[in-house]
Design a protein around this motif. Structure first.
Motif, PDB file in Angstrom:
ATOM      1  N   ARG A  54     -23.339  15.651   0.675  1.00 48.24           N
ATOM      2  CA  ARG A  54     -21.918  15.499   0.985  1.00 48.24           C
ATOM      3  C   ARG A  54     -21.224  16.815   0.687  1.00 48.24           C
ATOM      4  N   PRO A  55     -20.299  17.237   1.543  1.00 42.09           N
ATOM      5  CA  PRO A  55     -19.625  18.513   1.313  1.00 42.09           C
ATOM      6  C   PRO A  55     -18.673  18.499   0.127  1.00 42.09           C
ATOM      7  N   ASP A  56     -18.272  17.311  -0.334  1.00 39.32           N
ATOM      8  CA  ASP A  56     -17.303  17.220  -1.422  1.00 39.32           C
ATOM      9  C   ASP A  56     -17.953  16.825  -2.747  1.00 39.32           C
ATOM     10  N   ALA A  57     -19.289  16.930  -2.819  1.00 37.17           N
ATOM     11  CA  ALA A  57     -19.984  16.528  -4.040  1.00 37.17           C
ATOM     12  C   ALA A  57     -21.193  17.428  -4.255  1.00 37.17           C
ATOM     13  N   THR A  58     -21.638  17.513  -5.508  1.00 42.93           N
ATOM     14  CA  THR A  58     -22.858  18.239  -5.847  1.00 42.93           C
ATOM     15  C   THR A  58     -23.998  17.233  -5.966  1.00 42.93           C
ATOM     16  N   THR A  59     -25.041  17.438  -5.185  1.00 43.42           N
ATOM     17  CA  THR A  59     -26.145  16.476  -5.106  1.00 43.42           C
ATOM     18  C   THR A  59     -27.291  16.915  -6.000  1.00 43.42           C
ATOM     19  N   HIS A  90     -23.015  22.558   1.218  1.00 38.83           N
ATOM     20  CA  HIS A  90     -23.432  21.424   0.393  1.00 38.83           C
ATOM     21  C   HIS A  90     -24.090  21.977  -0.861  1.00 38.83           C
ATOM     22  N   ARG A  91     -23.535  21.669  -2.022  1.00 41.82           N
ATOM     23  CA  ARG A  91     -24.084  22.174  -3.283  1.00 41.82           C
ATOM     24  C   ARG A  91     -25.105  21.203  -3.857  1.00 41.82           C
ATOM     25  N   VAL A 146     -20.600  24.408   6.946  1.00 42.21           N
ATOM     26  CA  VAL A 146     -20.135  23.554   5.842  1.00 42.21           C
ATOM     27  C   VAL A 146     -21.130  23.673   4.697  1.00 42.21           C
TER      28      VAL A 146
END
Length: 376
Positions: free
Chosen positions: A195-200, A152-153, A150
């Motif tokens: 989070r896999p659905d967000a850029t941290t 994570h960006r 998975v």
């Protein structure tokens, strides 16, 4: 992805960029000189090579850039690869034979290092950025038993950085160590949960100044001033950074990896003349350092070979890196004992400027072999 038809030109262009940095002072002139008392280099001349453990014969693994040891073997990844079949997380047995390969669900940009969590999660650092053009970097997480990693960006708080090293802190948070160039590198970590659905967004945590050495390597002084890999000991009480020339081990007695790197005194293990050393890990018992080089571009028939070096004794402490404040956002010059470089630089700079042609030839000769990963 590595574009082989463009390698020669891009490497020449890279050589020109480094020479321009020399002339501009971004790379300290003192690094070009033979080590003297004024540069406070640790002598590592004549260091012994590592002991061969096993040879990786799978043709898909010609550009290994990251490795971790497991209870039953190793996990490795390639640098950017032309062939889709090479874009995998490869699991090897103790004889270096591939037993499993997990594909990425989408194409990574530039995978550079691996780390393994205490729960067995494999982390892949997709953080390479030779051109300084990536708006985001990423880490891939492969949980135990999972069939796909998975992504994570993450984003840097200041500017893009080229990086090739990944660590995990005591809480399992990923720490990115930039590649550097003059011996000073920077630490970054996500500022909140991934989070896999967000850029941290990431936060800057400090800088690390490597000790200077004399270890022989294919890239001369340039190879001693960059960080190409990192690893944590299985018990979490030591971490290691590597360059193309050396391994630098830091004690982490209280679990604070950042403080250990930014304020600790590393011990040096020379890794002499590895062809293109970008991987390092601890053995599962923590007694050894294991490394492997890329074999792409090496003589025909050359295979990546895992090498073993003794991990350093905690009493064999190397000279401490200079004490500095947090410093500016850009890398600063390596400072010799006493904290000043200006005098030595002023005495040697006219000589270097007058030898521009020689510098160009030397730079081109060394940098023509410098790794470049081009991406789609």
């Amino acid at each position: 992805m590595r574009v082989r038809g463009r390698l020669t030109w891009r490497r020449c262009a890279g050589a020109g960029a480094v020479l321009a940095a020399l002339l501009a002072g971004a790379i300290p002139p003192a690094l070009l000189l033979a080590p003297t008392a004024s540069t406070a280099a640790t002598s590592t001349t004549g260091a012994a090579a590592g002991t061969a453990v096993c040879q990786v014969r799978d043709e898909r693994l010609r550009e290994i850039s990251g490795m971790v040891a497991t209870d039953d073997g190793y996990v490795v990844i390639n640098d950017g690869a032309d062939d889709e079949a090479r874009r995998r997380i490869f699991f090897l047995d103790r004889r270096c034979a591939v037993v499993r390969a997990v594909p990425f669900p989408s194409q990574p940009r530039d995978t550079e290092d691996l780390a393994i969590g205490r729960d067995g999660t494999v982390w892949v650092a997709d953080i390479g950025d030779n051109d300084g053009s990536r708006p985001t970097v990423g880490v891939w997480r492969l949980a135990p038993g999972a069939t796909r990693p998975v992504l994570h960006r993450m984003t840097y708080p200041d500017r893009p950085h080229d990086a090739e090293a990944l660590l995990l802190d005591a809480s399992g948070r990923p720490l990115i160590v930039t590649k550097g160039g003059s011996g000073t590198v920077y630490l970054y970590a996500p500022s909140s949960a991934l989070r896999p659905d967000a850029t941290t967004p990431m936060a800057a945590l400090g800088q690390v100044t490597l000790p200077t050495t004399t270890t022989s390597n294919p890239f001369s002084f340039l190879g001693r001033g960059v960080v190409t890999g990192a690893a944590s000991a299985p018990d979490g009480r030591r971490v290691v950074l590597r360059s193309y020339a050396d391994a630098f081990e830091y004690d982490v007695p209280d679990g604070d990896v950042v403080r250990a790197l930014t304020a600790g005194k590393p011990r040096i293990t020379p890794l002499p003349d590895e062809p293109q050393g970008e991987s390092i890990t601890y053995s599962r018992d923590g007694r050894s350092l294991l490394t492997v080089s890329e074999s792409a571009g090496q003589p025909a028939g050359t295979r990546p070979t895992i090498l073993r070096y003794p991990a350093t004794d905690r009493t064999a402490t190397a000279a401490a890196p200079p004490s500095e404040s947090a410093g500016p956002a850009e890398p600063t010059a390596i400072r010799p004992a006493g904290g000043k470089v200006a005098g030595a630089a002023a005495r040697t700079w006219p000589l270097l400027a007058g030898a521009g042609t020689l510098l160009a030839l030397l730079g081109l000769a060394g940098l023509l072999r410098w790794r470049h990963t081009a991406r789609q």
